[in-house]
Design a protein around this motif. Structure first.
Motif, mmCIF file in Angstrom:
data_model
loop_
_atom_site.group_PDB
_atom_site.id
_atom_site.type_symbol
_atom_site.label_atom_id
_atom_site.label_comp_id
_atom_site.label_asym_id
_atom_site.label_seq_id
_atom_site.Cartn_x
_atom_site.Cartn_y
_atom_site.Cartn_z
ATOM 1 N N ARG A 92 -0.868 -4.024 10.069
ATOM 2 C CA ARG A 92 -1.531 -3.004 10.484
ATOM 3 C C ARG A 92 -2.449 -2.383 9.866
ATOM 4 O O ARG A 92 -3.591 -1.818 10.084
ATOM 5 N N PHE A 93 -2.112 -2.110 8.643
ATOM 6 C CA PHE A 93 -2.544 -1.172 7.573
ATOM 7 C C PHE A 93 -2.565 -1.894 6.192
ATOM 8 O O PHE A 93 -1.788 -2.648 5.794
ATOM 9 N N ILE A 94 -3.559 -1.445 5.567
ATOM 10 C CA ILE A 94 -3.717 -1.575 4.193
ATOM 11 C C ILE A 94 -3.735 -0.476 3.304
ATOM 12 O O ILE A 94 -4.515 0.758 3.598
ATOM 13 N N LEU A 95 -2.951 -0.328 2.216
ATOM 14 C CA LEU A 95 -3.363 0.881 1.165
ATOM 15 C C LEU A 95 -4.262 0.301 0.097
ATOM 16 O O LEU A 95 -4.086 -0.627 -0.476
ATOM 17 N N ALA A 96 -5.170 1.290 -0.272
ATOM 18 C CA ALA A 96 -6.260 1.141 -1.329
ATOM 19 C C ALA A 96 -6.365 2.563 -1.984
ATOM 20 O O ALA A 96 -5.946 3.477 -1.530
ATOM 21 N N THR A 97 -6.982 2.340 -3.138
ATOM 22 C CA THR A 97 -7.451 3.653 -3.817
ATOM 23 C C THR A 97 -8.944 3.642 -4.141
ATOM 24 O O THR A 97 -9.586 2.812 -4.183
ATOM 25 N N LEU A 98 -9.487 4.807 -4.203
ATOM 26 C CA LEU A 98 -10.939 5.220 -4.412
ATOM 27 C C LEU A 98 -11.098 5.872 -5.550
ATOM 28 O O LEU A 98 -10.196 7.169 -5.270
ATOM 29 N N PRO A 99 -12.075 6.107 -6.208
ATOM 30 C CA PRO A 99 -12.369 7.357 -7.143
ATOM 31 C C PRO A 99 -12.633 8.659 -6.253
ATOM 32 O O PRO A 99 -13.207 8.374 -5.315
ATOM 33 N N GLY A 100 -11.883 9.670 -6.790
ATOM 34 C CA GLY A 100 -12.258 10.775 -6.123
ATOM 35 C C GLY A 100 -12.338 11.973 -7.240
ATOM 36 O O GLY A 100 -12.566 11.900 -8.203
ATOM 37 N N ASP A 101 -11.411 13.283 -6.995
ATOM 38 C CA ASP A 101 -11.597 14.047 -8.040
ATOM 39 C C ASP A 101 -10.305 13.494 -9.132
ATOM 40 O O ASP A 101 -10.671 13.624 -10.235
ATOM 41 N N GLY A 102 -9.489 12.761 -8.480
ATOM 42 C CA GLY A 102 -8.719 11.814 -9.457
ATOM 43 C C GLY A 102 -9.026 10.450 -8.872
ATOM 44 O O GLY A 102 -9.840 9.896 -9.302
ATOM 45 N N ARG A 103 -8.003 9.732 -8.111
ATOM 46 C CA ARG A 103 -8.056 8.603 -7.631
ATOM 47 C C ARG A 103 -7.115 8.786 -6.164
ATOM 48 O O ARG A 103 -6.050 9.024 -6.402
ATOM 49 N N ASP A 104 -7.811 8.620 -5.209
ATOM 50 C CA ASP A 104 -7.355 8.837 -3.724
ATOM 51 C C ASP A 104 -6.650 7.876 -3.171
ATOM 52 O O ASP A 104 -7.098 6.661 -3.564
ATOM 53 N N ILE A 105 -5.603 8.007 -2.614
ATOM 54 C CA ILE A 105 -4.949 6.760 -1.600
ATOM 55 C C ILE A 105 -5.570 6.888 -0.332
ATOM 56 O O ILE A 105 -5.338 7.786 0.381
ATOM 57 N N ILE A 106 -5.830 5.729 0.081
ATOM 58 C CA ILE A 106 -6.386 5.820 1.425
ATOM 59 C C ILE A 106 -5.831 4.633 2.273
ATOM 60 O O ILE A 106 -5.094 3.825 1.775
ATOM 61 N N VAL A 107 -5.854 4.825 3.763
ATOM 62 C CA VAL A 107 -5.267 3.824 4.547
ATOM 63 C C VAL A 107 -6.336 3.084 5.603
ATOM 64 O O VAL A 107 -7.246 3.811 6.008
ATOM 65 N N VAL A 108 -6.434 1.815 5.513
ATOM 66 C CA VAL A 108 -7.575 1.060 6.289
ATOM 67 C C VAL A 108 -6.790 0.455 7.354
ATOM 68 O O VAL A 108 -5.956 -0.593 7.092
ATOM 69 N N PRO A 109 -7.042 0.727 8.714
ATOM 70 C CA PRO A 109 -6.573 0.152 9.751
ATOM 71 C C PRO A 109 -7.109 -1.360 9.755
ATOM 72 O O PRO A 109 -8.431 -1.305 9.859
ATOM 73 N N VAL A 110 -6.370 -2.261 9.942
ATOM 74 C CA VAL A 110 -7.047 -3.640 9.831
ATOM 75 C C VAL A 110 -7.630 -4.186 11.112
ATOM 76 O O VAL A 110 -8.796 -4.783 11.040
ATOM 77 N N GLU A 111 -7.502 -3.401 12.341
ATOM 78 C CA GLU A 111 -8.299 -3.869 13.312
ATOM 79 C C GLU A 111 -9.506 -2.678 13.514
ATOM 80 O O GLU A 111 -10.488 -3.155 14.207
ATOM 81 N N ASP A 112 -9.705 -1.735 12.794
ATOM 82 C CA ASP A 112 -10.653 -1.027 12.766
ATOM 83 C C ASP A 112 -10.918 -0.242 11.327
ATOM 84 O O ASP A 112 -10.663 0.806 11.244
#
Length: 200
Positions: A78-98
């Motif tokens: 159901r979910f993918i964990l990824a990182t994005l550049p931010g103030d540091g490097r943020d951890i985001i959650v991506v729901p696979v269905e949306d």
């Protein structure tokens, strides 16, 4: 490919064959889906999922202005964990269905890397620089969940064991491990112990 841009390939370990999954694009950081029929990867900063069977079509693309890196896919798919550049490097959650409804799980001025799910999907281990040096932390997947330090010293690239009872990571001595017990009061941890003596 021939021009030097990276592509994603699939190697059949039993047959020894190699098949290219992507062409004519900059594709890297692939992560398998739990059923083995999908892969998510980074393509010039965007997240892309593609089927690994049949026509191997693109299932969805999620554009980002900066470099998004996928790290793990939950065992329930159901979910993918990824990182994005931010103030540091943020951890985001991506729901696979949306995928467009992605949200930040860890978002502060510190740098965070290599988040990984526990087998039951209730916990996320990751490396953070919030203590000044790379260390392993654990937090609940619930946004209201707390955060706990796991390693007492240097630690990067955490992974849970299949039974979810230990977190293995690259430590100062090679591969280290911390045993974790989940109680009503929250997780409790053993001391760091050497898991495997390998050069780092």
């Amino acid at each position: 490919d021939g021009a030097g841009a990276p592509d994603v390939w699939i190697r059949d370990l039993q047959r020894g064959s190699m098949n290219r999954l992507t062409t004519d694009e900059t594709a890297d950081d692939p992560v398998w889906g739990p059923a083995g029929d999908r892969i998510v990867y980074s393509r010039q900063g965007d997240l892309v999922t593609r089927s690994t069977v049949g026509a191997r079509e693109v299932l969805w693309e999620l554009p980002f202005e900066e470099d998004a890196i996928p790290h793990d896919w939950s065992t329930d798919g159901r979910f993918i964990l990824a990182t994005l550049p931010g103030d540091g490097r943020d951890i985001i959650v991506v729901p696979v269905e949306d995928p467009a409804s992605w949200y930040a799980l860890v978002d502060n001025e510190h740098s965070h890397h290599t988040p990984t799910f526990s087998p039951d999907g209730r916990w996320v281990a990751y490396m953070s620089l919030e203590s000044g040096e790379p260390r392993i932390f654990l937090r609940g997947f619930d946004l209201d969940g707390g955060t706990w330090p796991v390693s007492t010293g240097f630690g990067v690239q955490p992974r849970f064991t299949d039974d979810g009872r230990s977190i293995i990571f690259r430590g100062s001595r090679g591969l280290d491990a911390v045993d974790v017990t989940f109680t009503d009061r929250g997780p409790e941890f053993s001391n760091d112990r050497k898991f495997l003596d390998v050069p780092i």
